[in-house]
Design an enzyme around this catalytic site. Structure first.
Site, PDB file in Angstrom:
ATOM      1  N   HIS A  10      -0.825   0.439  -9.756  1.00 32.70           N
ATOM      2  CA  HIS A  10      -1.544  -0.452  -8.833  1.00 32.70           C
ATOM      3  C   HIS A  10      -2.167  -1.641  -9.585  1.00 32.70           C
ATOM      4  O   HIS A  10      -3.390  -1.853  -9.530  1.00 32.70           O
ATOM      5  CB  HIS A  10      -2.615   0.334  -8.054  1.00 32.70           C
ATOM      6  CG  HIS A  10      -3.011  -0.334  -6.773  1.00 32.70           C
ATOM      7  ND1 HIS A  10      -3.370   0.362  -5.652  1.00 32.70           N
ATOM      8  CD2 HIS A  10      -3.112  -1.655  -6.427  1.00 32.70           C
ATOM      9  CE1 HIS A  10      -3.673  -0.487  -4.681  1.00 32.70           C
ATOM     10  NE2 HIS A  10      -3.517  -1.723  -5.132  1.00 32.70           N
ATOM     11  N   ARG A  61       0.853  -1.191   0.000  1.00 38.65           N
ATOM     12  CA  ARG A  61       0.000   0.000   0.000  1.00 38.65           C
ATOM     13  C   ARG A  61       0.893   1.248   0.000  1.00 38.65           C
ATOM     14  O   ARG A  61       1.979   1.241   0.604  1.00 38.65           O
ATOM     15  CB  ARG A  61      -0.889   0.050   1.258  1.00 38.65           C
ATOM     16  CG  ARG A  61      -2.056  -0.899   1.242  1.00 38.65           C
ATOM     17  CD  ARG A  61      -3.168  -0.462   0.270  1.00 38.65           C
ATOM     18  NE  ARG A  61      -4.315  -1.352   0.325  1.00 38.65           N
ATOM     19  CZ  ARG A  61      -4.548  -2.352  -0.529  1.00 38.65           C
ATOM     20  NH1 ARG A  61      -3.716  -2.581  -1.525  1.00 38.65           N
ATOM     21  NH2 ARG A  61      -5.626  -3.091  -0.419  1.00 38.65           N
TER      22      ARG A  61
HETATM   23  P1  NAP Z   1      -1.884 -11.430   5.086  1.00 41.75           P
HETATM   24  O1  NAP Z   1      -2.134 -12.844   4.648  1.00 41.75           O
HETATM   25  O2  NAP Z   1      -2.783 -10.823   6.084  1.00 41.75           O
HETATM   26  O3  NAP Z   1      -0.371 -11.388   5.629  1.00 41.75           O
HETATM   27  C1  NAP Z   1       0.173 -10.307   6.302  1.00 41.75           C
HETATM   28  C2  NAP Z   1       1.588 -10.645   6.753  1.00 41.75           C
HETATM   29  O4  NAP Z   1       2.186  -9.477   7.348  1.00 41.75           O
HETATM   30  C3  NAP Z   1       1.641 -11.744   7.834  1.00 41.75           C
HETATM   31  O5  NAP Z   1       2.750 -12.598   7.612  1.00 41.75           O
HETATM   32  C4  NAP Z   1       1.836 -10.954   9.138  1.00 41.75           C
HETATM   33  O6  NAP Z   1       2.552 -11.679  10.138  1.00 41.75           O
HETATM   34  C5  NAP Z   1       2.693  -9.793   8.642  1.00 41.75           C
HETATM   35  N1  NAP Z   1       2.551  -8.606   9.508  1.00 41.75           N
HETATM   36  C6  NAP Z   1       1.437  -7.863   9.739  1.00 41.75           C
HETATM   37  N2  NAP Z   1       1.701  -6.846  10.575  1.00 41.75           N
HETATM   38  C7  NAP Z   1       3.032  -6.958  10.876  1.00 41.75           C
HETATM   39  C8  NAP Z   1       3.914  -6.209  11.710  1.00 41.75           C
HETATM   40  N3  NAP Z   1       3.487  -5.130  12.392  1.00 41.75           N
HETATM   41  N4  NAP Z   1       5.196  -6.608  11.804  1.00 41.75           N
HETATM   42  C9  NAP Z   1       5.647  -7.712  11.131  1.00 41.75           C
HETATM   43  N5  NAP Z   1       4.845  -8.456  10.310  1.00 41.75           N
HETATM   44  C10 NAP Z   1       3.566  -8.082  10.202  1.00 41.75           C
HETATM   45  O7  NAP Z   1      -1.864 -10.440   3.832  1.00 41.75           O
HETATM   46  P2  NAP Z   1      -1.721 -10.810   2.269  1.00 41.75           P
HETATM   47  O8  NAP Z   1      -2.955 -11.466   1.753  1.00 41.75           O
HETATM   48  O9  NAP Z   1      -0.413 -11.503   2.065  1.00 41.75           O
HETATM   49  O10 NAP Z   1      -1.678  -9.322   1.615  1.00 41.75           O
HETATM   50  C11 NAP Z   1      -0.721  -8.344   2.001  1.00 41.75           C
HETATM   51  C12 NAP Z   1      -1.119  -6.972   1.463  1.00 41.75           C
HETATM   52  O11 NAP Z   1      -0.857  -6.897   0.050  1.00 41.75           O
HETATM   53  C13 NAP Z   1      -2.614  -6.657   1.549  1.00 41.75           C
HETATM   54  O12 NAP Z   1      -2.962  -6.200   2.852  1.00 41.75           O
HETATM   55  C14 NAP Z   1      -2.788  -5.591   0.483  1.00 41.75           C
HETATM   56  O13 NAP Z   1      -2.683  -4.303   1.071  1.00 41.75           O
HETATM   57  C15 NAP Z   1      -1.613  -5.805  -0.472  1.00 41.75           C
HETATM   58  N6  NAP Z   1      -2.062  -6.122  -1.853  1.00 41.75           N
HETATM   59  C16 NAP Z   1      -1.650  -5.342  -2.886  1.00 41.75           C
HETATM   60  C17 NAP Z   1      -2.057  -5.649  -4.197  1.00 41.75           C
HETATM   61  C18 NAP Z   1      -1.574  -4.853  -5.397  1.00 41.75           C
HETATM   62  O14 NAP Z   1      -2.111  -5.045  -6.501  1.00 41.75           O
HETATM   63  N7  NAP Z   1      -0.594  -4.001  -5.279  1.00 41.75           N
HETATM   64  C19 NAP Z   1      -2.887  -6.756  -4.429  1.00 41.75           C
HETATM   65  C20 NAP Z   1      -3.284  -7.531  -3.338  1.00 41.75           C
HETATM   66  C21 NAP Z   1      -2.874  -7.206  -2.042  1.00 41.75           C
HETATM   67  P3  NAP Z   1       1.935 -13.028  10.786  1.00 41.75           P
HETATM   68  O15 NAP Z   1       1.950 -14.060   9.669  1.00 41.75           O
HETATM   69  O16 NAP Z   1       2.911 -13.398  11.843  1.00 41.75           O
HETATM   70  O17 NAP Z   1       0.554 -12.670  11.249  1.00 41.75           O
END
Ligand code: NAP
Length: 255
Positions: A218, A170
């Site tokens: 994006h 983001r």
């Molecule tokens: P997710 O499954 O919720 O995974 C989040 C990861 O971040 C987890 O491993 C979590 O740790 C870690 N985390 C969260 N807060 C943290 C902190 N304060 N310190 C250290 N680690 C932390 O999310 P996802 O599905 O992989 O997606 C990630 C993000 O990608 C989304 O939220 C979205 O904003 C972005 N995204 C972007 C696009 C684009 O087109 N650019 C498309 C899709 C998504 P734990 O495993 O230990 O809980």
């Protein structure tokens, strides 16, 4: 959310829920769900791998050169010479880590909890060690109160000189002026950015045309309606039957 007194559940159409959590009236009484989709994770992985190879082989530099009919060669990097550090090892980050492993990259990650198959650094205490051994940093964190503005000057200064930054999470994760300074002063070799604090990126933004910053609008990974709609319908039926919903997020953690 206050406008909908009977609201029970909000389903995000994508992987992120930050725009829902931003509502001042968010509370644990609402069920928030998001999309978890192998296609979304796969698309993200392919996109980030493309950015990594583009960086290793100077493709952004050559596409700019082509516009000026310049024939100048630049030294390139090999995958054995870099370590990819992924911030966030959730659905997207862990898929990327596994794909990079299969391609023969050295990979490590940073998360809130340890992951068995990935060399993981956990929490704030291990962030500095994670950064000092990372040469290409990929941000795949959710945007929460803890991670907003995390990609800042102090963090960049802990990366080795010539490190490269890829932000596909983001725009709110990145302090854009800090990145510009650290690229312009030569500490960072460049960046690939897919997300921005203001989208579309304003016409007068210094990222446009920057020789070391590659930008995309994006598009790293886009939810497909054919895969999202069945998930939301299934959750609707579960809700009406009083069953546990799939892919719920934690309102208190923010992701
Ligand atoms: P997710 O499954 O919720 O995974 C989040 C990861 O971040 C987890 O491993 C979590 O740790 C870690 N985390 C969260 N807060 C943290 C902190 N304060 N310190 C250290 N680690 C932390 O999310 P996802 O599905 O992989 O997606 C990630 C993000 O990608 C989304 O939220 C979205 O904003 C972005 N995204 C972007 C696009 C684009 O087109 N650019 C498309 C899709 C998504 P734990 O495993 O230990 O809980």
């Amino acid at each position: 959310l206050k406008q909908y007194p009977n609201l029970k559940c909000v389903a995000s159409m994508g992987a992120g829920v930050d725009f829902i959590m931003a509502d001042p009236d968010i509370s644990e009484k609402y069920i928030i769900t998001r999309v978890v989709d192998p296609m979304l994770a796969n698309d993200m992985s392919e996109f980030v791998i493309a950015c990594i190879f583009s960086h290793l082989k100077n493709l952004h530099f050559y596409s700019q050169q082509e516009c000026h009919k310049n024939w100048e060669r630049k030294e390139y990097l090999r995958k054995k010479e870099v370590t990819i550090g992924i911030m966030g090892l959730g659905e997207l980050g862990s898929t990327l880590a596994n794909d990079l492993n299969h391609l023969g990259f050295k990979v490590q990650g940073w998360a809130n909890s340890n992951k068995e198959t990935i060399h993981t650094f956990v929490g704030k205490d291990e962030l500095t060690n994670f950064l000092s051994s990372t040469s290409i940093l990929v941000c795949l964190l959710p945007l929460t109160e803890e991670t907003r503005n995390i990609l800042n000057r102090e963090l960049f200064s802990k990366l080795p000189k010539n490190a490269y930054v890829i932000n596909v999470a983001r725009g709110g994760h990145l302090v854009e002026t800090d990145l510009l300074d650290m690229v312009n002063n030569g500490h960072l070799s460049g960046a690939s950015l897919d997300v921005f604090s203001k989208e579309p990126l304003p016409q007068d933004h210094p990222f446009w045309g920057h020789p070391k910053i590659q930008i995309t609008p994006h598009i790293a990974s886009i939810s497909s309606p054919s895969s999202v709609v069945p998930q939301i319908l299934e959750n609707y039926h579960r809700l009406t039957k009083g069953k546990q919903l799939k892919n719920e997020v934690s309102v208190s953690k923010g992701y």
